[in-house]
Design an enzyme around this catalytic site. Structure first.
Site, short mmCIF file in Angstrom:
data_model
loop_
_atom_site.label_atom_id
_atom_site.label_comp_id
_atom_site.label_asym_id
_atom_site.label_seq_id
_atom_site.Cartn_x
_atom_site.Cartn_y
_atom_site.Cartn_z
N SER A 136 0.83 -1.20 0.00
CA SER A 136 0.00 0.00 0.00
C SER A 136 0.87 1.26 0.00
O SER A 136 1.64 1.46 -0.93
CB SER A 136 -0.97 -0.05 1.19
OG SER A 136 -2.01 0.87 1.03
N ASP B 230 -10.15 -4.24 -5.16
CA ASP B 230 -9.60 -3.31 -4.18
C ASP B 230 -10.48 -2.06 -4.11
O ASP B 230 -10.62 -1.32 -5.09
CB ASP B 230 -8.17 -2.93 -4.56
CG ASP B 230 -7.41 -2.29 -3.42
OD1 ASP B 230 -7.98 -1.43 -2.73
OD2 ASP B 230 -6.22 -2.65 -3.22
N HIS C 89 -8.40 -4.71 -0.73
CA HIS C 89 -7.18 -4.14 -0.16
C HIS C 89 -6.72 -4.99 1.01
O HIS C 89 -7.50 -5.69 1.65
CB HIS C 89 -7.45 -2.70 0.27
CG HIS C 89 -6.23 -1.84 0.32
ND1 HIS C 89 -5.45 -1.57 -0.78
CD2 HIS C 89 -5.65 -1.18 1.35
CE1 HIS C 89 -4.46 -0.78 -0.44
NE2 HIS C 89 -4.55 -0.54 0.85
#
Length: 256
Positions: A120, A200, A232
């Site tokens: 991320s 996501d 995610h």
């Protein structure tokens, strides 16, 4: 294989801020290559002890498993967006690379081969450090942010990107571009492996698609792997262990 762990090693100290720390996971082999792990959390939370939500229960930890595979692992803290704005976070990752290169002999690892592995926000910082400075031989990026202006709601002053930059990306386009790895892709950049879930909800998969396209256009080796149905932080991913193993295999392939 017995892994030695050194916790809370200071790698940098910026005036007015807390000391910056990393944890080292050292395999019992000489001249091990290095994985530099950069945690996620939207640049505003999490620590060097976080590998990702789906790995919280792993024993041995993912860090120890990477070390058992023959790497030294350095998992780093960096200044969060509530402490300092960009480029402080990039400066910190660069400082960690410099520390590793300067202390390899002391700890018995070979920092001439560093694989930066981030998730991320950490994937964003790993990619940016690899593209704008020396010392990183390859990048593993999980569901990363690579083009800040192309994130949802670029005018939202409360977005994670706005907190990182100090203003919404749409209001500071030059700064947003400077902070975007996709804008720094160049021929001769190190190889990348990019992973992203097709479902996501927080970082669109188009971010990794855009980055992979830019790398290919520049002639940079890149693997782009889509994970069907994954959200995610690998929620709903069908095979998290397989993603980890695939990333570790990529790191093995570039370590010598």
């Amino acid at each position: 294989m017995s892994v030695r762990i050194l916790e809370g090693v200071e790698y940098a100290a910026e005036a007015g801020y807390r000391p910056l720390l990393l944890d080292l996971y050292l395999p019992p082999v000489d001249a091990a290559p290095v994985v530099l792990f950069v945690h996620g959390g939207g640049w505003q939370r999490c620590t060097r002890r976080d590998f990702g939500h789906e790995f919280a229960g792993w024993r041995p930890s993912p860090f120890e498993r990477i070390a058992e595979a023959g790497f030294a692992v350095a998992s780093v803290d960096y200044r969060l967006s509530g402490e300092a704005r960009y480029p402080a976070q990039l400066d910190d990752v660069r400082a960690a690379v410099a520390w590793l290169r300067g202390h390899g002999a002391e700890h018995g690892f070979d920092a001439s081969r560093i694989v930066a592995w981030g998730e991320s926000a950490g994937a964003h910082l790993a990619a940016l450090a690899a593209l704008t400075g020396p010392g990183i031989a390859a990048v593993v990026g999980w569901y990363g942010v690579y083009d800040l202006a192309a994130m949802p709601d670029p005018a939202d002053p409360a977005s994670r990107e706005a907190r990182l930059l100090g203003a919404p990306p749409g209001d500071v386009p030059e700064l947003a571009a400077e902070a975007s790895p996709v804008a720094h892709v160049h021929p001769g950049a190190p190889p990348f492996q990019l992973w992203h879930g097709t479902a996501d909800r927080f970082v669109p998969m188009a971010q990794s698609e855009r980055m992979a396209d830019a790398l290919r256009a520049a002639g940079v080796p890149v693997e782009f792997r889509q994970v069907e149905g994954a959200d995610h932080i690998w929620r709903n991913a069908p095979d998290v262990a397989g993603i980890f193993a695939g990333s570790l295999d990529f790191a093995r392939g570039v370590r010598t």
